[in-house]
Design a protein around this motif. Sequence first.
Motif, mmCIF file in Angstrom:
data_model
loop_
_atom_site.group_PDB
_atom_site.id
_atom_site.type_symbol
_atom_site.label_atom_id
_atom_site.label_comp_id
_atom_site.label_asym_id
_atom_site.label_seq_id
_atom_site.Cartn_x
_atom_site.Cartn_y
_atom_site.Cartn_z
ATOM 1 N N LEU A 1 0.809 -1.208 0.000
ATOM 2 C CA LEU A 1 0.000 0.000 0.000
ATOM 3 C C LEU A 1 0.850 1.269 0.000
ATOM 4 C CD1 LEU A 1 -2.751 -1.014 2.570
ATOM 5 C CD2 LEU A 1 -3.017 -0.771 0.106
ATOM 6 N N GLY A 2 2.128 1.130 0.201
ATOM 7 C CA GLY A 2 2.984 2.292 0.101
ATOM 8 C C GLY A 2 3.478 2.826 1.417
ATOM 9 N N SER A 3 2.677 2.793 2.440
ATOM 10 C CA SER A 3 3.135 3.284 3.741
ATOM 11 C C SER A 3 2.369 2.576 4.848
ATOM 12 C CB SER A 3 2.929 4.792 3.853
ATOM 13 O OG SER A 3 1.568 5.099 4.013
ATOM 14 N N LYS A 4 2.995 2.533 6.010
ATOM 15 C CA LYS A 4 2.329 1.917 7.162
ATOM 16 C C LYS A 4 1.080 2.696 7.540
ATOM 17 C CE LYS A 4 6.230 -0.410 9.301
ATOM 18 N NZ LYS A 4 7.010 -0.623 10.508
ATOM 19 N N GLU A 5 1.126 4.023 7.385
ATOM 20 C CA GLU A 5 -0.035 4.845 7.717
ATOM 21 C C GLU A 5 -1.229 4.508 6.828
ATOM 22 O OE1 GLU A 5 3.026 6.122 7.169
ATOM 23 O OE2 GLU A 5 3.571 7.249 8.965
ATOM 24 N N ALA A 6 -0.969 4.355 5.534
ATOM 25 C CA ALA A 6 -2.041 4.020 4.596
ATOM 26 C C ALA A 6 -2.596 2.628 4.880
ATOM 27 C CB ALA A 6 -1.537 4.112 3.159
ATOM 28 N N GLU A 7 -1.709 1.690 5.171
ATOM 29 C CA GLU A 7 -2.152 0.334 5.486
ATOM 30 C C GLU A 7 -2.965 0.321 6.783
ATOM 31 O OE1 GLU A 7 -0.437 -4.201 6.121
ATOM 32 O OE2 GLU A 7 0.944 -2.608 5.523
ATOM 33 N N ALA A 8 -2.496 1.073 7.776
ATOM 34 C CA ALA A 8 -3.227 1.150 9.046
ATOM 35 C C ALA A 8 -4.619 1.728 8.836
ATOM 36 C CB ALA A 8 -2.447 1.991 10.056
ATOM 37 N N ASN A 9 -4.728 2.733 7.985
ATOM 38 C CA ASN A 9 -6.023 3.332 7.689
ATOM 39 C C ASN A 9 -6.962 2.344 7.002
ATOM 40 O OD1 ASN A 9 -7.758 5.686 7.748
ATOM 41 N ND2 ASN A 9 -7.516 5.708 5.519
ATOM 42 N N CYS A 10 -6.428 1.586 6.057
ATOM 43 C CA CYS A 10 -7.243 0.560 5.375
ATOM 44 C C CYS A 10 -7.712 -0.509 6.359
ATOM 45 C CB CYS A 10 -6.454 -0.086 4.238
ATOM 46 S SG CYS A 10 -6.226 0.992 2.818
ATOM 47 N N LEU A 11 -6.814 -0.922 7.244
ATOM 48 C CA LEU A 11 -7.180 -1.921 8.249
ATOM 49 C C LEU A 11 -8.265 -1.383 9.182
ATOM 50 C CD1 LEU A 11 -3.630 -3.281 9.061
ATOM 51 C CD2 LEU A 11 -5.516 -4.596 8.059
ATOM 52 N N ALA A 12 -8.154 -0.114 9.550
ATOM 53 C CA ALA A 12 -9.174 0.505 10.396
ATOM 54 C C ALA A 12 -10.533 0.502 9.692
ATOM 55 C CB ALA A 12 -8.771 1.931 10.765
ATOM 56 N N ASN A 13 -10.531 0.851 8.419
ATOM 57 C CA ASN A 13 -11.784 0.858 7.653
ATOM 58 C C ASN A 13 -12.376 -0.543 7.540
ATOM 59 O OD1 ASN A 13 -11.801 3.632 7.308
ATOM 60 N ND2 ASN A 13 -10.640 3.532 5.400
ATOM 61 N N LEU A 14 -11.516 -1.539 7.359
ATOM 62 C CA LEU A 14 -11.999 -2.917 7.335
ATOM 63 C C LEU A 14 -12.594 -3.292 8.690
ATOM 64 C CD1 LEU A 14 -9.229 -4.750 5.303
ATOM 65 C CD2 LEU A 14 -11.682 -4.736 4.789
ATOM 66 N N GLY A 15 -11.939 -2.878 9.775
ATOM 67 C CA GLY A 15 -12.458 -3.149 11.109
ATOM 68 C C GLY A 15 -13.834 -2.547 11.313
ATOM 69 N N ILE A 16 -13.998 -1.317 10.863
ATOM 70 C CA ILE A 16 -15.302 -0.653 10.966
ATOM 71 C C ILE A 16 -16.348 -1.419 10.159
ATOM 72 C CG2 ILE A 16 -16.561 1.439 10.326
ATOM 73 C CD1 ILE A 16 -13.880 2.957 11.027
ATOM 74 N N SER A 17 -15.958 -1.874 8.981
ATOM 75 C CA SER A 17 -16.881 -2.630 8.121
ATOM 76 C C SER A 17 -17.276 -3.959 8.755
ATOM 77 C CB SER A 17 -16.250 -2.874 6.752
ATOM 78 O OG SER A 17 -15.987 -1.644 6.113
ATOM 79 N N TYR A 18 -16.290 -4.677 9.304
ATOM 80 C CA TYR A 18 -16.602 -5.951 9.968
ATOM 81 C C TYR A 18 -17.509 -5.735 11.166
ATOM 82 C CZ TYR A 18 -13.471 -8.814 7.139
ATOM 83 O OH TYR A 18 -12.884 -9.492 6.095
ATOM 84 N N ARG A 19 -17.297 -4.669 11.910
ATOM 85 C CA ARG A 19 -18.180 -4.377 13.048
ATOM 86 C C ARG A 19 -19.608 -4.142 12.558
ATOM 87 N NH1 ARG A 19 -18.073 0.601 17.451
ATOM 88 N NH2 ARG A 19 -20.089 0.083 18.320
ATOM 89 N N ALA A 20 -19.743 -3.414 11.465
ATOM 90 C CA ALA A 20 -21.066 -3.084 10.934
ATOM 91 C C ALA A 20 -21.860 -4.324 10.546
ATOM 92 C CB ALA A 20 -20.930 -2.139 9.735
ATOM 93 N N ILE A 21 -21.159 -5.381 10.138
ATOM 94 C CA ILE A 21 -21.873 -6.611 9.755
ATOM 95 C C ILE A 21 -21.874 -7.643 10.881
ATOM 96 C CG2 ILE A 21 -21.575 -6.271 7.282
ATOM 97 C CD1 ILE A 21 -19.303 -8.350 7.350
ATOM 98 N N GLY A 22 -21.432 -7.219 12.059
ATOM 99 C CA GLY A 22 -21.521 -8.081 13.243
ATOM 100 C C GLY A 22 -20.389 -9.061 13.427
ATOM 101 N N GLU A 23 -19.329 -8.934 12.662
ATOM 102 C CA GLU A 23 -18.179 -9.828 12.808
ATOM 103 C C GLU A 23 -17.160 -9.153 13.737
ATOM 104 O OE1 GLU A 23 -16.602 -11.908 9.468
ATOM 105 O OE2 GLU A 23 -18.496 -11.744 8.360
ATOM 106 N N TYR A 24 -17.471 -9.179 15.035
ATOM 107 C CA TYR A 24 -16.722 -8.405 16.022
ATOM 108 C C TYR A 24 -15.282 -8.876 16.208
ATOM 109 C CZ TYR A 24 -21.329 -6.594 16.992
ATOM 110 O OH TYR A 24 -22.566 -6.017 16.866
ATOM 111 N N GLU A 25 -15.047 -10.164 16.188
ATOM 112 C CA GLU A 25 -13.676 -10.641 16.372
ATOM 113 C C GLU A 25 -12.794 -10.261 15.188
ATOM 114 O OE1 GLU A 25 -12.234 -11.633 19.196
ATOM 115 O OE2 GLU A 25 -14.211 -11.167 20.006
ATOM 116 N N ARG A 26 -13.350 -10.374 13.975
ATOM 117 C CA ARG A 26 -12.574 -9.947 12.798
ATOM 118 C C ARG A 26 -12.334 -8.445 12.843
ATOM 119 N NH1 ARG A 26 -14.135 -12.749 7.243
ATOM 120 N NH2 ARG A 26 -12.055 -12.019 6.720
ATOM 121 N N ALA A 27 -13.338 -7.698 13.310
ATOM 122 C CA ALA A 27 -13.175 -6.249 13.449
ATOM 123 C C ALA A 27 -12.048 -5.944 14.425
ATOM 124 C CB ALA A 27 -14.484 -5.626 13.936
#
Length: 127
Positions: A1-27
């Motif tokens: 992804l080019g930088s740790k900051e960008a990767e961390a941001n993508c991971l955060a967005n994925l976490g938010i998405s997993y929470r929204a669909i009820g997959e709390y452990e994956r989030a």
Amino acid sequence: LGSKEAEANCLANLGISYRAIGEYERALEHHERSLKLSVESEDVAGECKARGNIGALLLAQGRSLEARPQLEKTLELGLVLQDETVLAKTYGNLATISMYLGQFEEAVVMFEQRIELAKSLGDATVE
């Protein structure tokens, strides 16, 4: 992804998405990975965001005692960053935890801080 900051941001967005669909452990896994990358890259704003996401997720699961240290660190970082939005959300979450724990006076103080910040931000949903 080019930088740790960008990767961390993508991971955060994925976490938010997993929470929204009820997959709390994956989030939680994604938020923890986001936190690790943010700390490694000394990205204070990213660390603040990751800790806030972890704390909010744990709180939503009823895991208040686990959420509290994450949110206390989020509050500390929010103060360093002078981020009133982060502070407002975090005071609200910490107040909720204090209520759950029967610490009502502490909850009142935090809710009052939340309201003051909401007013300064123009957040009519909280006022």
